[in-house]
Structure formats: C-alpha cells, structure tokens
Design an enzyme around this catalytic site. Structure first.
Site, PDB file in Angstrom:
ATOM      1  N   ASP A 276      16.808  35.208  21.746  1.00  0.00           N
ATOM      2  CA  ASP A 276      17.158  35.877  23.010  1.00  0.00           C
ATOM      3  C   ASP A 276      17.981  37.100  22.632  1.00  0.00           C
ATOM      4  O   ASP A 276      19.130  37.001  22.230  1.00  0.00           O
ATOM      5  CB  ASP A 276      17.950  34.899  23.892  1.00  0.00           C
ATOM      6  CG  ASP A 276      18.354  35.497  25.244  1.00  0.00           C
ATOM      7  OD1 ASP A 276      18.402  36.738  25.354  1.00  0.00           O
ATOM      8  OD2 ASP A 276      18.629  34.718  26.171  1.00  0.00           O
TER       9      ASP A 276
ATOM     10  N   TYR B  35      23.400  31.193  27.236  1.00  0.00           N
ATOM     11  CA  TYR B  35      23.366  31.525  28.654  1.00  0.00           C
ATOM     12  C   TYR B  35      23.217  30.241  29.484  1.00  0.00           C
ATOM     13  O   TYR B  35      22.341  29.420  29.198  1.00  0.00           O
ATOM     14  CB  TYR B  35      22.194  32.485  28.905  1.00  0.00           C
ATOM     15  CG  TYR B  35      22.020  32.856  30.346  1.00  0.00           C
ATOM     16  CD1 TYR B  35      22.969  33.648  30.976  1.00  0.00           C
ATOM     17  CD2 TYR B  35      20.928  32.412  31.069  1.00  0.00           C
ATOM     18  CE1 TYR B  35      22.826  33.990  32.312  1.00  0.00           C
ATOM     19  CE2 TYR B  35      20.779  32.753  32.407  1.00  0.00           C
ATOM     20  CZ  TYR B  35      21.727  33.535  33.020  1.00  0.00           C
ATOM     21  OH  TYR B  35      21.590  33.872  34.335  1.00  0.00           O
TER      22      TYR B  35
ATOM     23  N   ARG C 167      -2.425  39.519  38.670  1.00  0.00           N
ATOM     24  CA  ARG C 167      -1.733  38.459  37.918  1.00  0.00           C
ATOM     25  C   ARG C 167      -2.128  38.544  36.449  1.00  0.00           C
ATOM     26  O   ARG C 167      -1.303  38.429  35.548  1.00  0.00           O
ATOM     27  CB  ARG C 167      -2.021  37.061  38.481  1.00  0.00           C
ATOM     28  CG  ARG C 167      -1.433  35.967  37.586  1.00  0.00           C
ATOM     29  CD  ARG C 167      -1.309  34.585  38.221  1.00  0.00           C
ATOM     30  NE  ARG C 167      -2.298  34.255  39.208  1.00  0.00           N
ATOM     31  CZ  ARG C 167      -3.585  33.983  38.955  1.00  0.00           C
ATOM     32  NH1 ARG C 167      -4.033  33.971  37.704  1.00  0.00           N
ATOM     33  NH2 ARG C 167      -4.424  33.719  39.926  1.00  0.00           N
TER      34      ARG C 167
ATOM     35  N   LYS D 155      19.097  43.035  32.423  1.00  0.00           N
ATOM     36  CA  LYS D 155      20.371  43.485  31.875  1.00  0.00           C
ATOM     37  C   LYS D 155      20.213  44.893  31.286  1.00  0.00           C
ATOM     38  O   LYS D 155      19.927  45.821  32.011  1.00  0.00           O
ATOM     39  CB  LYS D 155      20.871  42.457  30.861  1.00  0.00           C
ATOM     40  CG  LYS D 155      20.734  40.997  31.329  1.00  0.00           C
ATOM     41  CD  LYS D 155      21.599  40.653  32.529  1.00  0.00           C
ATOM     42  CE  LYS D 155      21.279  39.297  33.152  1.00  0.00           C
ATOM     43  NZ  LYS D 155      21.274  38.168  32.274  1.00  0.00           N
TER      44      LYS D 155
HETATM   45  C1  LIG Z   1      20.692  36.851  32.288  1.00  0.00           C
HETATM   46  C2  LIG Z   1      20.302  36.191  31.037  1.00  0.00           C
HETATM   47  C3  LIG Z   1      19.170  35.366  30.965  1.00  0.00           C
HETATM   48  C4  LIG Z   1      18.334  35.041  32.193  1.00  0.00           C
HETATM   49  O1  LIG Z   1      17.678  36.154  32.678  1.00  0.00           O
HETATM   50  P1  LIG Z   1      17.309  36.383  34.240  1.00  0.00           P
HETATM   51  O2  LIG Z   1      16.674  37.713  34.226  1.00  0.00           O
HETATM   52  O3  LIG Z   1      18.581  36.301  35.015  1.00  0.00           O
HETATM   53  O4  LIG Z   1      16.381  35.275  34.612  1.00  0.00           O
HETATM   54  C5  LIG Z   1      18.840  34.816  29.744  1.00  0.00           C
HETATM   55  N1  LIG Z   1      19.576  35.052  28.642  1.00  0.00           N
HETATM   56  C6  LIG Z   1      20.681  35.843  28.670  1.00  0.00           C
HETATM   57  C7  LIG Z   1      21.445  36.072  27.413  1.00  0.00           C
HETATM   58  C8  LIG Z   1      21.072  36.431  29.850  1.00  0.00           C
HETATM   59  O5  LIG Z   1      22.175  37.191  29.886  1.00  0.00           O
END
Ligand SMILES: *Cc1c(COP(=O)(O)O)cnc(C)c1O
Length: 387
Positions: A175, A103, A51, A200
């Site tokens: 983000d 998101y 962890r 992604k």
């Molecule tokens: C998918 C996504 C998230 C969340 O991520 P997870 O890996 O699904 O928890 C946050 N911000 C954006 C822009 C995303 O496309």
C-alpha cells in the site's frame, strides 16, 4: 524517445497519455457514457460497456502504470475496493501476513469481511523483516505491507521483504498511499502489487474517492482485471478525470509537502508542549536508514503526542487549530489534523491500538502545501492553549 524512459516529473504529465483521437483534446475527455455503439455485434472500437472499460478510466489506468513504473494499471471506486480486489485473488484457507500497524479500514476489511470467507490473517510487526519468517507456511499467499505505516510512521524495508516473498513464492503487495510514487516505487524494489488510495495524494485535492492497483506481470494483471470487471467496483469517468488531473501536479505538490513536513516536524520536536514526534526524516527514527535508502524524501505525514497528554488535551489541541482542519483523510493540498484513536483507527480494538502505540493523546497531521509559517503559528497557538 519511449515514454518509459521519461523522468518522473514528465511521466506525471505525459506518461501513458496522448491527445484524444477524435479532436485532439489535450486532456482526455470525460466519456460520461455507459455503453458504446457497435456497427455489427462485436464490432466496436475497443470499448463496449463502461464497467469493462471506459476511455477516461483507461487514460488514468495508463497514467497510473507509468508513474509506478509498472506495466498494467487498474482504477477502482475507492482504495478499499482496490484492496478488496487483491484479496479476491485468494481462496478459503489461504493466508495473508499483514503489517500490524495499518490503515484502520484495511484492518476492518481483513478481519470483519474476509475472515468470514475463510481467509486467515496474521498481523505482524515488520520493521524487522525476519519476524515474518515464522508465519510463512504453504498456505501463505500474500504479504501485505504498508510503509510508512499509518499512523505510527514506521518504515518497512520493501526490498528485504520482497526477497523473503520471492524465496517462498508469495505475492508481496504494498500500500503505497503515504509515500506516493514520487517518493518510492515498490515494484522496482521487488513488490508484485502496488496499491493506492488515490483519494489521498494522487487525487490531491480532497475532491474524489478512488483506488488504484499497478502490477508488472501479465498473469496477475489478467486475474485482477477479471475481478475488477466481475465484481464491478470500477472508477467512474468523472472521478477518473479528477484523479488524472491531480496526478499532473503530483510532483510539485509532493515537493512542497516534503518541505513543509520537514519544517513542521522540526518545529514540533523543539516545542516544549510536545512529548514525541513521529517522522522518518529524523536521524534518531528507528528505521531512518531504511527510509533514506528506499524513499526519495520523507513526505508530509507526521504524528505527535503532546506533553503529559490525555485524550482531552489532544481534542483541545485539534479543536483549537484554525488553519489545519479537523477531518479524516490526508494527502490533499490543505493541512488536516486527525485523532486516530477516535477517528481513522476507531475500528481497531483499544488494546490492539495501544499495543502498536496509538495512545489516546496521539495526533496525526497531514501537512498541506500552505505557507509553512502559517502552519507553525497555528500549531503554536493550539499547543499553547493547553494550560
Ligand atoms: C485512505 C486509505 C486507504 C483506503 O482508501 P479509500 O480510498 O478511503 O477507500 C487505504 N490505505 C491507506 C494507507 C489509506 O490512507
């Protein structure tokens, strides 16, 4: 030559990495272990318990820091776990100013979880950064930016927002999931925190759920590491390996995502069954100049509205697609189509959704790296099936 000076296309492969010390393995082994033998209490070789730290995760965290031009990387069990860790820097009464078009899961985490702990959120359209000013007060701690926004493809000027954040001693978190470090580096533009859903583009193969944070300041890194270890939403060794492997081809994949994205965007714009296309590469996109300045390309994310489109038309189109897969998520090698109003953004109330432009007929595409001709033909047959 210091690895800091390497160019991006080399950093994806070598940044922050070296052959494994035990046998020289070129890829960091998957250290599938929870704990590490100690010679005497406290006598360990940098790793005690997975962890707190695990060598495969550390290899990924170093790679993340390298590709985002940061000093410290942290890997989490998902993108939302990474956002959760950032918000845990706050205390009840603290305020966050967030992009209004973001998101859906981030919105849900802000509104339905952290509001219960006394954090106050303001959702603001940020394409004109001066609109943020009136929301800043002495309780403001974080400005949360997503650009390009999901799914409206608005562009927010990171540098201008960072100047505002610095003047007011507020952290700027970006983000960077949609753009990836191939297209934009928020830390270089003045952000304090860059966050990714590594699920992604970084992972890139739709085979892992993961999240990342990269920062430059040690104090911030220490606080986030404390939260990562204390809350425990860490990325496991196998998943760390998968993201690390994905990053090795990020630049090649992104190059093709950008090429295919441009072809599909232009194809849709010229199509007589299409009403409107949202893609920052068009010169008439309202924030095109900002996109040109802060991004090195326009990516593979495109949204569009079919002509005279209703909810049913949108469903018919996405159900008729054969090469594009109807699915949540984005950023993988395969092309995906989604319907934000009923899928990714269903947790945002309809009124709020439509205020930011996500009407019922809205379709979002994550253009993959297949042959562009096949993708265009697929869209064409699905659109022509409308009447
Ligand atoms: C998918 C996504 C998230 C969340 O991520 P997870 O890996 O699904 O928890 C946050 N911000 C954006 C822009 C995303 O496309």
């Amino acid at each position: 030559m210091s690895k800091k000076q390497l160019k991006f296309n080399t950093k994806t492969i070598h940044g922050g990495q070296q052959p494994d010390k035990a046998y020289g393995a070129v890829m960091p082994p998957i250290y599938q272990t929870s704990t590490f033998a100690q010679s005497t209490p406290g006598g360990h070789r940098g790793f005690e318990y997975s962890r707190s730290a695990n060598p495969t995760r550390t290899a990924l965290e170093n790679s993340l820091a390298s590709i985002e031009n940061g000093a410290y990387g942290l890997a989490f069990a998902s993108g939302l776990a990474a956002i959760d860790a950032v918000l845990k820097l706050l205390k009840p009464g603290d305020e966050v100013i967030s992009t209004n078009d973001l998101y859906g899961g981030s919105y849900r985490l802000f509104k339905k979880v952290f509001e219960n702990y006394g954090i106050v959120f303001h959702f603001v359209g940020m394409t004109d950064p001066s609109s943020i000013t009136s929301f800043i007060n002495d309780k403001t701690k974080i400005i949360w930016v997503e650009t390009p926004t999901n799914p409206m493809m608005n562009i927010i000027d990171i540098k201008s927002v960072s100047e505002l954040a610095k003047k007011n001693r507020v952290w700027l978190a970006v983000d960077n999931t949609f753009a990836t470090p191939y297209l934009q580096n928020p830390l270089d533009l003045g952000a304090d925190i860059v966050m990714h859903s590594a699920t992604k583009y970084l992972g890139g193969h739709s085979d892992v759920v993961a999240g990342a944070i990269v920062v430059n300041k040690k104090e911030l890194a220490d606080q986030l590491y404390f939260i990562q270890n204390a809350s425990g939403a860490i990325l496991g060794p196998m998943d760390s390996f998968l993201v690390l492997r994905g990053i090795k081809t990020l630049h090649v994949r992104m190059q093709r995502h950008c090429e295919n994205g441009a072809e599909i965007a232009k194809f849709l714009k010229d199509h007589d069954k299409v009403e409107k296309v949202y893609w920052p590469g068009f010169s008439e996109h309202p924030n095109h100049n900002v996109a040109r300045n802060q991004m090195r390309g326009f990516g593979g994310m495109i949204s569009f509205i079919p002509k005279g489109g209703t909810y049913k038309d949108a469903l018919k189109i996405i159900e008729n697609l054969k090469v594009f897969t109807l699915a949540e998520s984005l950023g993988g090698v395969e092309s995906l189509a989604g319907h934000p109003a009923s899928m990714t953004h269903a947790s945002i109330p309809k009124e709020e959704r439509e205020k930011s432009g996500i009407v019922d007929a809205f379709i979002r595409l994550s253009v993959g790296i297949e042959d562009a001709e096949d993708l265009k033909n697929d869209l064409d047959q699905a659109l022509n099936g409308l009447d």
